[in-house]
Design a protein around this motif. Structure first.
Motif, mmCIF file in Angstrom:
data_model
loop_
_atom_site.group_PDB
_atom_site.id
_atom_site.type_symbol
_atom_site.label_atom_id
_atom_site.label_comp_id
_atom_site.label_asym_id
_atom_site.label_seq_id
_atom_site.Cartn_x
_atom_site.Cartn_y
_atom_site.Cartn_z
ATOM 1 N N GLY A 9 38.672 46.426 41.584
ATOM 2 C CA GLY A 9 39.586 45.345 41.907
ATOM 3 C C GLY A 9 40.424 44.821 40.760
ATOM 4 N N ASP A 31 33.288 46.733 43.943
ATOM 5 C CA ASP A 31 33.496 45.540 43.140
ATOM 6 C C ASP A 31 32.746 44.387 43.790
ATOM 7 O OD1 ASP A 31 34.504 43.732 41.194
ATOM 8 O OD2 ASP A 31 36.351 44.915 41.076
ATOM 9 N N ASP A 32 32.429 43.365 42.988
ATOM 10 C CA ASP A 32 31.740 42.206 43.554
ATOM 11 C C ASP A 32 32.711 41.110 43.957
ATOM 12 O OD1 ASP A 32 32.491 41.482 41.028
ATOM 13 O OD2 ASP A 32 30.550 40.621 40.446
ATOM 14 N N GLN A 33 33.996 41.292 43.617
ATOM 15 C CA GLN A 33 35.035 40.363 44.038
ATOM 16 C C GLN A 33 36.385 41.033 43.899
ATOM 17 O OE1 GLN A 33 35.516 36.844 41.626
ATOM 18 N NE2 GLN A 33 36.506 35.698 43.262
ATOM 19 N N ILE A 34 37.191 40.949 44.945
ATOM 20 C CA ILE A 34 38.537 41.516 44.911
ATOM 21 C C ILE A 34 39.497 40.481 45.472
ATOM 22 C CG2 ILE A 34 40.062 43.382 45.652
ATOM 23 C CD1 ILE A 34 37.633 45.170 45.972
ATOM 24 N N VAL A 35 40.457 40.062 44.652
ATOM 25 C CA VAL A 35 41.402 39.027 45.060
ATOM 26 C C VAL A 35 42.802 39.618 45.121
ATOM 27 C CG1 VAL A 35 39.967 37.199 44.081
ATOM 28 C CG2 VAL A 35 41.726 38.261 42.662
ATOM 29 N N LYS A 39 43.667 43.136 46.567
ATOM 30 C CA LYS A 39 43.075 43.323 47.892
ATOM 31 C C LYS A 39 44.054 43.966 48.867
ATOM 32 C CE LYS A 39 40.736 40.792 51.617
ATOM 33 N NZ LYS A 39 40.198 39.472 52.049
ATOM 34 N N ILE A 52 31.718 44.423 50.008
ATOM 35 C CA ILE A 52 31.887 43.898 48.662
ATOM 36 C C ILE A 52 30.516 43.787 47.998
ATOM 37 C CG2 ILE A 52 32.604 41.888 47.309
ATOM 38 C CD1 ILE A 52 34.899 43.558 48.381
ATOM 39 N N GLY A 53 30.447 44.217 46.757
ATOM 40 C CA GLY A 53 29.188 44.188 46.026
ATOM 41 C C GLY A 53 28.860 45.563 45.465
ATOM 42 N N HIS A 71 35.201 44.778 33.676
ATOM 43 C CA HIS A 71 34.513 43.699 34.388
ATOM 44 C C HIS A 71 33.050 44.043 34.693
ATOM 45 C CE1 HIS A 71 33.466 40.916 37.581
ATOM 46 N NE2 HIS A 71 33.468 41.887 38.472
#
Length: 461
Positions: A9, A31-35, A39, A52-53, A71
């Motif tokens: 991400g 990824d543990d977070q995708i903004v 996204k 996610i995770g 990251h």
């Protein structure tokens, strides 16, 4: 080739993933977070993870390569599984080098200015209809992606980042690229935001010069004392060396003109730093075979990189700029650039400070009198971003006031109050400069510009 991205991400990582997929590779990622905007772009490319995770079960023996994002931590379960299976693991810069071994690699390095110089070269090559690949750290006008990676382009431009390659690799990113042409714009260690010692920081750039391929070329700023010192420490290297310096220029009615072979070349950018960047970009383009006349014709309509002394709006003789504020030195230089460009007009400078720059150690003290060249100064600290509820806001205001010591200083902790101030400010004969490394509590700088310009010459109303 089957490639899996750990931390897909990231701003650069997701662009690389999409580029590889377009080249026909089988790409997956986690990824543990995708903004946003990562996204939406990954969804459109069909590469957004199903969940996610982190999931070690995604790492299987049929994967040819892992690309590890910065990251991802060293104990990431997918990374540990890849290490257990002896799958080839690349940091981002290692992989870029593998994909560009047969290309002419042009790497732009320096503490600051590298995005701008890289984008200047990209702008010129595009106008000259030259085919090239690139890797850049920020989105720039005229280019949809941060990465272009093809099998056909003979040249690749790379913004060289001096920070570590990954959580398991403490080498600097730019040590992996092995440039055919390298540019070194400046070296400036700053205790404000550097996590390593001054000696170690300089060593990274010296080591970077040693990575230039034999008989390659080093383009360097011969007006930067730290650069010259580092370059002189590598005299035994058998490489070409080409120094550049600030070109001759004048400013007339708010327009900067470069002097070249008896011609005055008008520019859309301002400030001595941008002029020095143009000199560096020209020298690189010269080594790439671009003629002087073609370069200067192309650079005329180059606009600043996003948020780097970027023009926002003008009305009735007042001009609004925005810039990226990452150190007190940058704040001083940006204020000076606007004042030099418009010496007969007053300047309102607004800077947003991260609240932890106010609280942590002696960081705030480095801002002492840093806005004194501005006629009016505003400091904004978003009180909603302060997590510690025991912080007394009045103490913040007092601390900022004592540090900046500006005779016309306003301090705001609420975004609405800042907007009201701008709307009531008489902007007749005044320019403005908005500087931040954050986002003004989500407000658009164009909104600030509209409010600043909305109430002019109140005395004549």
């Amino acid at each position: 080739m089957r490639v899996h991205f750990i931390a897909i991400g990231g701003s650069v990582m997701h662009n690389l993933a999409i580029s590889l997929a377009k080249l026909g590779h089988q790409v997956t990622g986690s990824d543990d977070q995708i903004v946003e905007p990562s996204k939406s772009k990954l969804i459109e490319a069909g590469l957004y993870p199903e969940e996610i995770g982190w999931n070690a079960d995604k790492i299987t023996e049929d994967i040819d390569a892992i690309i590890l994002g910065k990251h991802a931590a060293a104990d990431n379960p997918e990374l540990l599984k890849a290490q257990e299976l002896n799958i080839k693991i690349y940091s981002f810069p290692e992989f870029i080098y593998e994909q560009s071994k047969e290309k002419i690699r042009v790497v732009i390095a320096g503490t600051f200015g590298k995005t701008t110089i890289t984008s200047m070269i990209m702008h010129v090559l595009k106008k000259m209809e030259k085919d090239f690949d690139y890797v850049i750290g920020a989105k720039i006008e005229g280019f949809e992606s941060l990465i272009r990676l093809t099998s056909t382009a003979r040249i690749i431009l790379i913004e060289g980042d001096e920070y570590y390659a990954s959580s398991i690799d403490a080498h600097s990113k730019f040590h992996y690229y092995h440039p055919n042409i390298a540019l070194l714009s400046n070296i400036s260690w700053d205790s404000f935001n550097m996590e390593i010692s001054e000696e170690d920081y300089y060593r990274q750039f010296r080591d970077f010069i040693y990575t230039i391929v034999p008989k390659g070329t080093l383009v360097y700023n011969k007006e930067d004392a730290n650069v010259v010192k580092v370059v002189n420490e590598t005299k035994e290297l058998k490489i070409n060396r080409h120094g550049y310096k600030l070109p001759a220029y004048t400013i007339n009615k708010g327009v900067t003109y470069l002097h070249n072979d008896g011609q005055d070349i008008p520019l859309l950018v301002i400030g001595r730093q941008n002029l020095s960047n143009i000199a560096g970009a020209y020298t690189v383009c010269e080594w790439l075979g671009i003629r002087r006349t073609d370069f200067y014709e192309a650079i005329k309509d180059f606009k600043s990189s996003i948020r780097y002394l970027e023009f926002v709006k003008s009305e009735g003789g007042s001009v609004v700029y925005q810039d990226f504020a990452h150190t007190p030195a940058k704040l001083r230089s940006s204020i000076h650039a606007v004042k030099e460009q418009f010496p007969l007009q007053k300047l309102l400078t607004v800077i947003e400070l991260n609240p932890y720059d106010v609280f942590e150690g002696d960081k705030l003290s480095l801002y002492c009198r840093s806005m004194n060249e501005a006629d009016y100064a505003v400091v904004f600290v978003n009180k909603n971003s302060i997590k510690e509820k025991n912080i007394i806001l009045n103490e913040i205001v007092a601390k900022i006031k004592d540090t900046f010591q500006h005779p016309k200083l306003d301090i705001f902790l609420d975004i609405t109050e800042l907007k009201d101030f701008l709307e009531s400010f008489d902007s007749q004969g005044v320019n403005s400069l908005f500087m931040t490394s954050n986002n003004y509590a989500g407000a658009n700088v164009l909104t600030f510009a509209d409010k600043f310009l909305s109430r002019r010459d109140k005395k004549s109303e």
